[in-house]
Every structure is written in C-alpha cells, then in structure tokens.
Design an enzyme around this catalytic site. Sequence first.
Site, mmCIF file in Angstrom:
data_model
loop_
_atom_site.group_PDB
_atom_site.id
_atom_site.type_symbol
_atom_site.label_atom_id
_atom_site.label_comp_id
_atom_site.label_asym_id
_atom_site.label_seq_id
_atom_site.Cartn_x
_atom_site.Cartn_y
_atom_site.Cartn_z
ATOM 1 N N ASP A 1 0.869 -1.165 0.000
ATOM 2 C CA ASP A 1 0.000 0.000 0.000
ATOM 3 C C ASP A 1 0.914 1.225 0.000
ATOM 4 O O ASP A 1 1.817 1.316 0.841
ATOM 5 C CB ASP A 1 -0.821 -0.020 1.312
ATOM 6 C CG ASP A 1 -2.222 0.481 1.139
ATOM 7 O OD1 ASP A 1 -2.392 1.472 0.437
ATOM 8 O OD2 ASP A 1 -3.141 -0.122 1.747
ATOM 9 N N ASP B 1 -3.178 4.532 -2.459
ATOM 10 C CA ASP B 1 -4.249 5.022 -1.610
ATOM 11 C C ASP B 1 -4.875 6.276 -2.243
ATOM 12 O O ASP B 1 -4.160 7.129 -2.776
ATOM 13 C CB ASP B 1 -3.632 5.372 -0.241
ATOM 14 C CG ASP B 1 -4.667 5.663 0.816
ATOM 15 O OD1 ASP B 1 -5.471 4.770 1.096
ATOM 16 O OD2 ASP B 1 -4.660 6.784 1.363
ATOM 17 N N GLU C 1 -6.907 2.976 -5.664
ATOM 18 C CA GLU C 1 -8.158 3.050 -4.907
ATOM 19 C C GLU C 1 -9.016 4.122 -5.582
ATOM 20 O O GLU C 1 -8.546 5.226 -5.850
ATOM 21 C CB GLU C 1 -7.911 3.438 -3.455
ATOM 22 C CG GLU C 1 -9.214 3.418 -2.665
ATOM 23 C CD GLU C 1 -9.126 4.063 -1.287
ATOM 24 O OE1 GLU C 1 -10.028 3.817 -0.471
ATOM 25 O OE2 GLU C 1 -8.168 4.824 -1.045
ATOM 26 N N ASP D 1 -12.555 -0.611 4.511
ATOM 27 C CA ASP D 1 -13.307 0.633 4.702
ATOM 28 C C ASP D 1 -14.814 0.447 4.625
ATOM 29 O O ASP D 1 -15.554 1.394 4.917
ATOM 30 C CB ASP D 1 -12.891 1.670 3.643
ATOM 31 C CG ASP D 1 -11.454 2.132 3.819
ATOM 32 O OD1 ASP D 1 -11.020 2.306 4.978
ATOM 33 O OD2 ASP D 1 -10.762 2.307 2.803
HETATM 34 C C1 GLC Z 1 -8.022 5.141 2.044
HETATM 35 C C2 GLC Z 1 -7.841 4.008 3.030
HETATM 36 C C3 GLC Z 1 -8.536 4.405 4.314
HETATM 37 C C4 GLC Z 1 -7.868 5.655 4.865
HETATM 38 C C5 GLC Z 1 -7.884 6.778 3.817
HETATM 39 C C6 GLC Z 1 -6.957 7.889 4.194
HETATM 40 O O1 GLC Z 1 -9.378 5.355 1.770
HETATM 41 O O2 GLC Z 1 -8.362 2.811 2.469
HETATM 42 O O3 GLC Z 1 -8.495 3.374 5.257
HETATM 43 O O4 GLC Z 1 -8.550 6.120 5.984
HETATM 44 O O5 GLC Z 1 -7.414 6.301 2.555
HETATM 45 O O6 GLC Z 1 -5.605 7.502 4.001
#
Ligand code: GLC
Length: 569
Positions: free
Chosen positions: A138, A240, A303, A365
């Site tokens: 990640d 991310d 993401e 999430d």
């Molecule tokens: C992404 C992650 C989440 C996190 C956010 C901020 O959405 O999956 O868990 O809170 O980024 O980094």
Amino acid sequence: MAIVPIYLIPTIYYRLPNIQQPMHQTKEDLQSKTGKYQTPKQFAWWQKGVVYEIYIRSFKDSNGDGIGDLRGIIEKLDYLDWLGIEAVWITPFYPSPMKDFGYDVSDYTGIEPMFGTMNDFEELIREAHRRDMKVIMDVVPNHTSDQHPWFLESKSSHNNPKSDWYLWHDPAPDGGPPNNWLSVLGGTGWEWVEERGQYYHHAFLIEQPDLNLRNPEVMDAILDAFRFWLDKGVDGFRVDVMWHLIKDEQWRDNPANPDYQSGMPTYDQFSPVYSTDQPEIHDVVAQFRQLLDKYGDKVLIGEMYLPVDKVVKYYGANNQGAHLPGNFQLLLIDWDARKIALEIDKYEAILPTDAWPNWVFSNHDRPRVATRYGKEQARVAAMLLLTLRGTPTLYYGDELGMQNVPIPEEEVKDPQGLLMPGLGLSRDPQRTPMQWDASDNAGFTTENPWMRLSEQYAEENVSTQQQDPASMLSLYRQLLQLRRAEPALHTGDYTPVPAHDPIIAYIRSAGETRLIVVLNFGNEPAAFTPERMELKGTIILQTRNGQKGEKINGSIQLHGNEGVIIRLD
Ligand code: GLC
C-alpha cells in the site's frame, strides 16, 4: 458518490500446484465459436490471479502484543497458498503515529516496529516468492503524517526548502479557511498553523496533511520511496486515494450537493469537483506507471471511489495509467439482480480496448459482504466475484463468511467513527481479528487482541471450516482452484445471458470451453430456462455444498440463495 472511506511481460509459467494446464493452446483451441482465429494472448500474473487484502493489524500476531505483524503473515503464507491466492496486498506497515491506523505515514521507507523489522519484510518477500506468490504494498502519496519530517520542516516557516511541499494557503478575507473543502473523515478540510499564519489542506485527518504533488521535488521524493521498495522486490503498489492526488490550482469552492440529506457523512454536503478527480492526476499516475514499467512485471492498482465512467479514465491514455483502477461498483450498489447485471454490462461496455477489468466486493473501509447481503447470499457473491471477467480482490476473512462485529461505542478506535459518531460509520467492525481456530483469541494472538473478536469464532474459523466440505472456506477454495484450472474463468470471454429476476446468468468461454454461471439472488427457489440458447451440460460447482456432476438439459431449478457453474456440452 458514497464517500465512506474509501500491466505486460509474458508469463511463461503459471503456477498450478495440482492441475496441469497446457502451456500453449493448439490452433484448434484458438478457434473461437465465431469461427475466427484469435492471436494467442499471454496474460500477466495480475490478470490471471486473485489478490487477497491483508489488514495487517488483524491478520496474525506473532509476538503476543495483540497486533498483527509481518512475521504473522509469513506464518500464514502456506494457508494462502493452500487457498489459491496469487498475490497479497498488505495495508500500510510504515512508521506511523497510527492516527488513521497506518495511513498516516511518518517515514515512507521504514517499517513500524509494532509490525516488525526490515529483515522481517525481506523474509516475507523471499517466502512469498518461494511460493510464487506476489506482494503488493500500500502506498500513500496523497498525504503524510503531520509527524513526518517533511511536514515538520514545511510548517516551520514560509521560506524553508520544503515550504511548498504541502497545500498551504492564506486565510479567506474573514480569517477563516480559504475555501469550503471538507475532510472525508468529518469537518473542515483546513487546519491553521500559527508559525506560517496559513492554513494547510487535509482531505482526511488533521494529522494527515496533503502533499503538493504539483511540486516536482515532491513527485521525485515519492518516486524515490517507490524505487526503494521496488528494489527490495515488491511486485506492485496499491495507491491510496488515487482520485485525490491533485487539487484545483485555483482553489475553487466545491458546489453544494443537491442530493445531500441529514444522516449522510458531512463530506457529502458538497460535490468534490475541485478537490478530487482533477485531469492532472492522470499525469501523476502515468509517472508512477513509467517507474513500475522499468521494473518489469509489476502491477499498479488505484483506490477509486468514483462512478465507473470516471474510473475507467484511470487506465490512462493508451493504457499507460493504472493497470487496475479499482472497480468498486459492487461494493456500493444494492444487492439486486437486475441492477447488478446492468452494472456488470455497463462496466464491460465502457472498458477501454485492452484494459483489464477488476472487481472489489469488500475492503477494510466498507462493511463485510456477509453483513451486507447475509450469510447465504455471501456464497452467491463469492461465486459472482470469482467468475466475473477480471481480477478479483478478496478481503481477509470473507472466505470464512466473517461478518462485521458490533463494537461498543466506548471501544470505537476508528477516527471516522469517532469524528462522525451516531452515523454508523466506524470501520472497526470490518477490521476485527482473523479467526484461525477455536483456541483462545481464535489463534490470532496469545494475548489481548487490539480489537474485539467475533463471538462466533469457535464455530467460524479456518481450522473448523477446513474439515467441512460444505463450509464457506471450502466453497472459496473450490472456486479459486476452478478459476485457476479454467482459462475460461481466469482469462476467457464474458457473454451475458438474458434472465429474469432474481437470476443473473453469463457465459465464460475460452477455446471450446463454455461455462455458464447461473446465480439466484433471491432466497426462494427459482427456475432458469434460457430462451436463445441450449442449456445442456454438467454442473461443475454449486454454492450450497460444492456438489457436482448433475446433468442439466433445457432448464435448471435453483434453490434459494444458490449459484451453479455448468460446463456446457
Ligand atoms: C483510504 C484508506 C482508508 C484511509 C484513507 C486515508 O481510503 O483505504 O483506510 O482512511 O485512505 O488515508
């Protein structure tokens, strides 16, 4: 938009432990049903394989501190290999103050001591690769922790070398925040810093200041961090919040969201048209991709909480963007046969030429699949996820049918839950410890787990379900093995078959093989009689108890909550 957060080198050898698969198809194999010859295609590991998300804090604790770690993952690689996983994506394990449980990074090239050491990480890479398993990291380039040395320097004055590394802005004329951008995790997206007499933007927590990726020095620093891990042998990155990476250069206010209603996350008050999904993000992603391409057979995953027509833009011009911009449609829509069938067909229709599809049903999430659709439908969902065209991502524990675990208010740890109380937005319930066996703490840890465990762990665990051929785990393994053995499933074509509610049907085909998948989204029995094709073949897998062998001729009567895969004659 729901705001609740959240590749090609030919592969010569494809890992098939139990099943032999011919390396090359014959000319006859390649003759498609339409009679046309197709050019033999080579597929990359990230196209044929299945990705498994490990939420590191909750997977396996090896040292008795109640928190999962890198050595815990090493201990469980044999399990993942047995299950039939090709790649693991591990949530962040960088040094972090843990305000957002690791998504607040204070050193991009280090290892957080609670998760282990650099030696542990290097051993994990070796041990995964020894099993032909890939490791995806990640990466969090949108923001750092407010404790990152870059931020500490940047906030110290107006004229330090890193003064333009974050999104600093003077106050509005009334002294308030420069514009109306909000934080995804609740409240305003701006924080005042006395030393600079300015605000900085944070799309997430105050403790997660957003980097200024328009600054070439910042891009270089991020690319250097990526190089560090690529040199250590990681097989790819999950980026991310990819759709957040660049913000409007003119800092314009976001327009009000006409669909906002009370009870929705505060962030949804405005449509984030100026703070997300900016065209310049594609240049940033292309730079990430160029770096990965220098290292060969790597994968870039993004993401992506965006409507699907916007998601597909992230494949980039000529597919030079992300290999897999996350397709979260099935994570967000109602579990309704017609809506889902439409969504699948829409996605297939708008995919750019040569872009590879992907499907995500669950992650750290969002509420778990078995909680969203119920335990019985979760079996149907498993068959759907693992038989659609494209790379599936599984979330740890879904293979056991793990459900969200209710967490009492006084135990809530997730900042999203704490900052927006009463809206049911805490992500803790889907982040509970993996259930390995019936021993104390489900075999996750020898001490107090960092998060409450499911009360069902004595019955619902890997060890018990491995012994039961009708368990959810056995179903997942059969699906994963079948997917691996059948080119029709891992790389074949997809053709929808018209069906009436509550059924979805489609054919996956490669060469002479045609497999029809028929799924009953209802809990009552339902018949399926296709109108424009002959339904004649043999069931090779069904979701209720994994049984096979039944001959089908003309129509099929499905039980409630049942899915089947039929090999057509
Ligand atoms: C992404 C992650 C989440 C996190 C956010 C901020 O959405 O999956 O868990 O809170 O980024 O980094």
